[in-house]
Design a protein around this motif. Structure first.
Motif, mmCIF file in Angstrom:
data_model
loop_
_atom_site.group_PDB
_atom_site.id
_atom_site.type_symbol
_atom_site.label_atom_id
_atom_site.label_comp_id
_atom_site.label_asym_id
_atom_site.label_seq_id
_atom_site.Cartn_x
_atom_site.Cartn_y
_atom_site.Cartn_z
ATOM 1 N N VAL A 41 0.867 -1.170 0.000
ATOM 2 C CA VAL A 41 0.000 0.000 0.000
ATOM 3 C C VAL A 41 0.908 1.225 0.000
ATOM 4 O O VAL A 41 1.817 1.325 0.833
ATOM 5 N N PRO A 42 0.690 2.164 -0.925
ATOM 6 C CA PRO A 42 1.562 3.344 -0.984
ATOM 7 C C PRO A 42 1.462 4.207 0.270
ATOM 8 O O PRO A 42 0.425 4.236 0.930
ATOM 9 N N ARG A 43 2.550 4.888 0.562
ATOM 10 C CA ARG A 43 2.582 5.845 1.673
ATOM 11 C C ARG A 43 2.520 7.248 1.082
ATOM 12 O O ARG A 43 3.193 7.554 0.099
ATOM 13 N N TYR A 44 1.751 8.091 1.708
ATOM 14 C CA TYR A 44 1.607 9.480 1.272
ATOM 15 C C TYR A 44 2.027 10.388 2.413
ATOM 16 O O TYR A 44 1.696 10.147 3.568
ATOM 17 N N ASP A 45 2.762 11.445 2.077
ATOM 18 C CA ASP A 45 3.221 12.417 3.067
ATOM 19 C C ASP A 45 2.279 13.612 3.069
ATOM 20 O O ASP A 45 1.847 14.080 2.011
ATOM 21 N N TYR A 46 2.006 14.115 4.273
ATOM 22 C CA TYR A 46 1.110 15.254 4.453
ATOM 23 C C TYR A 46 1.752 16.257 5.394
ATOM 24 O O TYR A 46 2.594 15.914 6.216
ATOM 25 N N ARG A 47 1.319 17.508 5.287
ATOM 26 C CA ARG A 47 1.714 18.556 6.233
ATOM 27 C C ARG A 47 0.442 19.204 6.748
ATOM 28 O O ARG A 47 -0.458 19.511 5.983
ATOM 29 N N CYS A 48 0.418 19.417 8.054
ATOM 30 C CA CYS A 48 -0.715 20.079 8.687
ATOM 31 C C CYS A 48 -0.485 21.584 8.643
ATOM 32 O O CYS A 48 0.556 22.077 9.081
ATOM 33 N N ARG A 49 -1.438 22.306 8.094
ATOM 34 C CA ARG A 49 -1.310 23.772 8.015
ATOM 35 C C ARG A 49 -1.555 24.418 9.367
ATOM 36 O O ARG A 49 -1.065 25.515 9.618
ATOM 37 N N ALA A 50 -2.291 23.759 10.239
ATOM 38 C CA ALA A 50 -2.609 24.337 11.546
ATOM 39 C C ALA A 50 -1.424 24.285 12.509
ATOM 40 O O ALA A 50 -1.104 25.268 13.161
ATOM 41 N N CYS A 51 -0.745 23.129 12.593
ATOM 42 C CA CYS A 51 0.344 22.985 13.565
ATOM 43 C C CYS A 51 1.720 22.824 12.921
ATOM 44 O O CYS A 51 2.731 22.844 13.604
#
Length: 69
Positions: free
Chosen positions: A3-13
């Motif tokens: 299953v692919p891994r996806y990177d995310y960034r939280c704009r709030a913190c």
């Protein structure tokens, strides 16, 4: 099956995190580990190389456009 891994960034913190999810859910919203909903998926680059015994391809990593080959 991987299953692919996806990177995310939280704009709030500002934290970054990764999620493993099926490609069919790649565009689905993600919630950061701290519970914030305002996140953005980051662009990831993947290097694909041959095995240790594979000879290098002519032109290097990009066909020679960057001067690597």
């Amino acid at each position: 099956m991987r299953v692919p891994r996806y990177d995310y960034r939280c704009r709030a913190c500002g934290s970054t995190f990764e999620l493993s999810r099926p490609m069919t859910e790649a565009s689905a919203p993600a919630t950061c580990p701290d519970g914030h909903d305002d996140t953005v998926k980051l662009l990831s680059t993947v290097a694909v190389t041959g095995g240790a015994s594979a000879p290098p391809k002519a032109g290097g990593c990009c066909g020679g456009a960057c001067g690597c080959g």
